[in-house]
Design a protein around this motif. Structure first.
Motif, mmCIF file in Angstrom:
data_model
loop_
_atom_site.group_PDB
_atom_site.id
_atom_site.type_symbol
_atom_site.label_atom_id
_atom_site.label_comp_id
_atom_site.label_asym_id
_atom_site.label_seq_id
_atom_site.Cartn_x
_atom_site.Cartn_y
_atom_site.Cartn_z
ATOM 1 N N VAL A 276 19.203 19.300 72.406
ATOM 2 C CA VAL A 276 19.357 18.090 71.530
ATOM 3 C C VAL A 276 18.051 17.206 72.967
ATOM 4 N N GLY A 277 16.706 16.483 72.395
ATOM 5 C CA GLY A 277 15.650 15.764 73.093
ATOM 6 C C GLY A 277 16.199 14.913 73.097
ATOM 7 N N PRO A 278 15.850 13.937 74.170
ATOM 8 C CA PRO A 278 15.858 12.578 74.123
ATOM 9 C C PRO A 278 14.936 11.681 72.751
ATOM 10 N N THR A 279 16.256 11.128 72.368
ATOM 11 C CA THR A 279 15.201 10.356 71.848
ATOM 12 C C THR A 279 14.764 8.493 72.394
ATOM 13 N N ILE A 280 13.658 8.130 72.807
ATOM 14 C CA ILE A 280 13.389 7.004 73.138
ATOM 15 C C ILE A 280 12.789 5.969 72.145
ATOM 16 N N GLY A 281 13.449 4.912 71.564
ATOM 17 C CA GLY A 281 12.675 3.871 71.454
ATOM 18 C C GLY A 281 12.087 2.856 71.810
ATOM 19 N N TYR A 282 10.982 2.000 71.117
ATOM 20 C CA TYR A 282 10.311 0.828 71.146
ATOM 21 C C TYR A 282 10.776 -0.541 70.602
ATOM 22 N N ASN A 283 9.916 -1.485 71.222
ATOM 23 C CA ASN A 283 9.873 -2.542 69.617
ATOM 24 C C ASN A 283 8.867 -2.377 68.772
ATOM 25 N N TRP A 284 8.978 -4.333 68.925
ATOM 26 C CA TRP A 284 7.539 -4.033 68.095
ATOM 27 C C TRP A 284 6.014 -4.730 68.686
ATOM 28 N N LEU A 285 6.492 -4.424 69.972
ATOM 29 C CA LEU A 285 5.131 -4.719 71.133
ATOM 30 C C LEU A 285 4.719 -3.417 71.465
ATOM 31 N N LYS A 286 5.922 -2.437 71.007
ATOM 32 C CA LYS A 286 5.395 -0.419 71.672
ATOM 33 C C LYS A 286 5.633 -0.616 72.789
ATOM 34 N N LYS A 287 6.539 -1.432 73.170
ATOM 35 C CA LYS A 287 7.632 -1.573 74.545
ATOM 36 C C LYS A 287 8.900 -0.843 74.523
ATOM 37 N N PHE A 288 8.614 0.262 75.909
ATOM 38 C CA PHE A 288 10.135 0.640 75.870
ATOM 39 C C PHE A 288 11.209 0.217 75.362
ATOM 40 N N SER A 289 12.439 0.736 74.597
ATOM 41 C CA SER A 289 13.430 -0.384 74.651
ATOM 42 C C SER A 289 15.036 0.629 75.549
ATOM 43 N N LYS A 290 15.001 1.078 75.070
ATOM 44 C CA LYS A 290 16.160 2.396 75.139
ATOM 45 C C LYS A 290 15.900 4.232 74.663
ATOM 46 N N SER A 291 16.870 4.513 75.504
ATOM 47 C CA SER A 291 17.147 6.175 75.741
ATOM 48 C C SER A 291 17.937 6.649 75.702
ATOM 49 N N ASP A 292 18.105 7.610 73.815
ATOM 50 C CA ASP A 292 19.564 8.337 74.791
ATOM 51 C C ASP A 292 19.563 9.392 73.979
ATOM 52 N N VAL A 293 20.143 10.422 74.102
ATOM 53 C CA VAL A 293 20.490 11.473 73.635
ATOM 54 C C VAL A 293 21.800 11.749 72.215
ATOM 55 N N ALA A 294 21.750 12.055 71.814
ATOM 56 C CA ALA A 294 22.165 12.780 70.296
ATOM 57 C C ALA A 294 22.849 13.850 70.598
ATOM 58 N N SER A 295 24.197 14.195 70.304
ATOM 59 C CA SER A 295 25.188 15.108 70.131
ATOM 60 C C SER A 295 25.022 16.009 69.440
ATOM 61 N N ALA A 296 25.123 17.335 70.691
ATOM 62 C CA ALA A 296 25.130 18.629 69.968
ATOM 63 C C ALA A 296 26.066 19.253 68.746
ATOM 64 N N GLU A 297 26.801 18.834 68.896
ATOM 65 C CA GLU A 297 28.088 18.845 68.740
ATOM 66 C C GLU A 297 27.839 20.047 67.212
ATOM 67 N N LYS A 298 27.724 19.123 66.139
ATOM 68 C CA LYS A 298 27.040 19.825 65.194
ATOM 69 C C LYS A 298 26.295 20.806 64.707
ATOM 70 N N ILE A 299 25.952 21.674 66.057
ATOM 71 C CA ILE A 299 25.299 22.871 66.131
ATOM 72 C C ILE A 299 26.000 23.490 66.025
ATOM 73 N N GLU A 300 26.095 24.449 64.872
ATOM 74 C CA GLU A 300 27.242 25.615 64.948
ATOM 75 C C GLU A 300 26.661 27.094 64.530
ATOM 76 N N LEU A 301 27.408 27.821 65.726
ATOM 77 C CA LEU A 301 26.533 29.499 65.282
ATOM 78 C C LEU A 301 27.646 30.494 64.909
ATOM 79 N N THR A 302 27.899 31.161 63.817
ATOM 80 C CA THR A 302 28.972 31.713 63.869
ATOM 81 C C THR A 302 28.382 33.174 63.095
ATOM 82 N N LYS A 303 29.185 34.210 63.982
ATOM 83 C CA LYS A 303 29.167 35.386 63.614
ATOM 84 C C LYS A 303 30.021 35.971 62.509
#
Length: 396
Positions: A276-303
């Motif tokens: 999962v790639g990082p999510t980067i958020g900006y404020n209304w001035l388009k300035k960096f605000s916060k970054s985080d990576v979502a969980s990949a737990e609900k990506i599932e592959l089964t045979k």
């Protein structure tokens, strides 16, 4: 001499039956490489079949010189009544019939679709109202890829939505300046069939090459450099995009799934990884605000199936935004891979973000694109908007 042709085809979950032109000549039918009928009648009812399986039949006529001629090949399958997939394309049977200079396609009915657009090798041919199409004068020396595309008003579990619900879908479409109101209320159905050259399919000898290893890649990404958040109540007014076009080797993505299916005895039948790639958020001035990576737990592959000739897998994907409340990136996919090089892949996803799917055989150096879908905007990730359904198979 009467031209030999397939006249009628019927399937159930336990039977495949077809008739051909009545002649006084001896004809024979092979299922895959096994001869299952020889005689003068013009009907075959095959009950030695399994539910939800793919089969290839060859019909030939014996001429006065003792040669088998007028070869017709038919790829079809049995119904799969046990499927629990939300993708309606998993419930229908796609049939391909090939003979000299001719290709015929037939597919199951999809309620609500009144016409299908037919393309050959990316070029529009015509629109048809029936669930079948025959292409005459096809060059015997070149491979062909057919697209069958249809649309219908949004429905869930086969039920059409009311006018009130339809208006809700159009409202979501109105939130995107680059998308029509109608698009948010219309589901897309894409069927793709790839065929080897006719001279190869109709050759007297089996020329199929065994392809024991399949590599698969599924990326989701945002093509923009910067995206405005449609959620006006969020503290993050903008998000960083992946700033790219379709590219199987790009390291910029929202999510990334690889898996390998192998028929080699010295390798695991299924191996995979997810990112999962990082999510980067900006404020209304388009300035960096916060970054985080979502969980990949609900990506599932089964045979789901494993045999000497076939491996089937199911992939489900649900990844959210780690910075704010927003719709998830949802998709699901099922695939059947065969040792002889045949495959059927079916997927369903929201119309945002961009989706790209690739396949690679053995030690091939380049990925082959099998599905690409451009984002209609972030609001199209919301539940009330229409999904895209797609199905890809081959006849080699």
């Amino acid at each position: 001499m009467t031209v030999l042709d397939i006249l009628l085809l019927e399937q159930s979950n336990s039977m495949i039956s077809f008739t051909w032109t009545a002649t006084e000549d001896v004809c024979r039918v092979k299922r895959d490489e096994q001869i299952i009928y020889t005689g003068t009648q013009n009907l075959l009812k095959d009950e030695e079949v399994d539910e939800g399986e793919l089969y290839t039949y060859t019909l030939e006529r014996l001429d006065s010189s003792g040669n088998w001629t007028d070869k017709i090949k038919l790829q079809t399958g049995t119904e799969n009544r046990k499927t629990n997939s939300e993708n309606l394309l998993a419930e229908i049977v796609l049939t391909t019939i090939v003979s000299d200079s001719r290709i015929s396609l037939a597919w199951g009915k999809i309620e609500g679709i009144t016409a299908f657009d037919i393309y050959r090798n990316g070029q529009f041919i015509e629109s048809v109202e029936k669930n079948q199409y025959t292409d005459y004068g096809v060059p015997n020396e070149q491979p062909c890829t057919y697209w069958i595309r249809g649309k219908r008003p949004v429905s869930r579990a086969g039920r059409k939505f009311s006018k009130q619900n339809l208006s809700l879908h159009k409202l979501f479409g109105a939130l995107q300046h680059n998308s029509s109101k109608e698009k948010a209320a219309m589901e897309d159905f894409w069927i793709t069939q790839k065929l080897a050259p006719l001279h190869s399919l109709l050759a007297d000898q089996n020329t199929k090459e065994i392809q024991p290893v399949w590599h698969f890649r599924y990326n989701t990404f945002l093509p923009d450099t910067l995206l405005k958040n449609p959620n006006l109540l969020s503290p993050f007014h903008y998000f960083k995009g992946d700033d790219r076009a379709f590219d199987p080797d790009s390291l910029e993505y929202r999510t990334h799934v690889n898996f390998t299916v192998s028929f080699n005895d010295n390798e695991p039948p299924l191996s995979w990884d997810k990112q999962v790639g990082p999510t980067i958020g900006y404020n209304w001035l388009k300035k960096f605000s916060k970054s985080d990576v979502a969980s990949a737990e609900k990506i599932e592959l089964t045979k789901t199936v494993e045999s000497d000739q076939k491996i089937s897998v199911a992939l489900t994907h649900c990844v959210g935004n780690p910075l704010t409340t927003s719709p998830n990136i949802d998709y699901n996919l099922s695939a059947d891979f065969y040792r002889d090089g045949t495959y059927t892949i079916m997927g369903m996803h929201d119309q945002s973000p961009n989706h790209e799917v690739y396949l690679k055989y053995g030690e091939d150096h380049q990925w082959t694109e099998i599905h690409q879908s451009e984002s209609e905007g972030l609001t199209f990730m919301a539940g009330p908007t229409a999904n895209k359904y797609w199905r890809l198979s081959n006849f080699y």
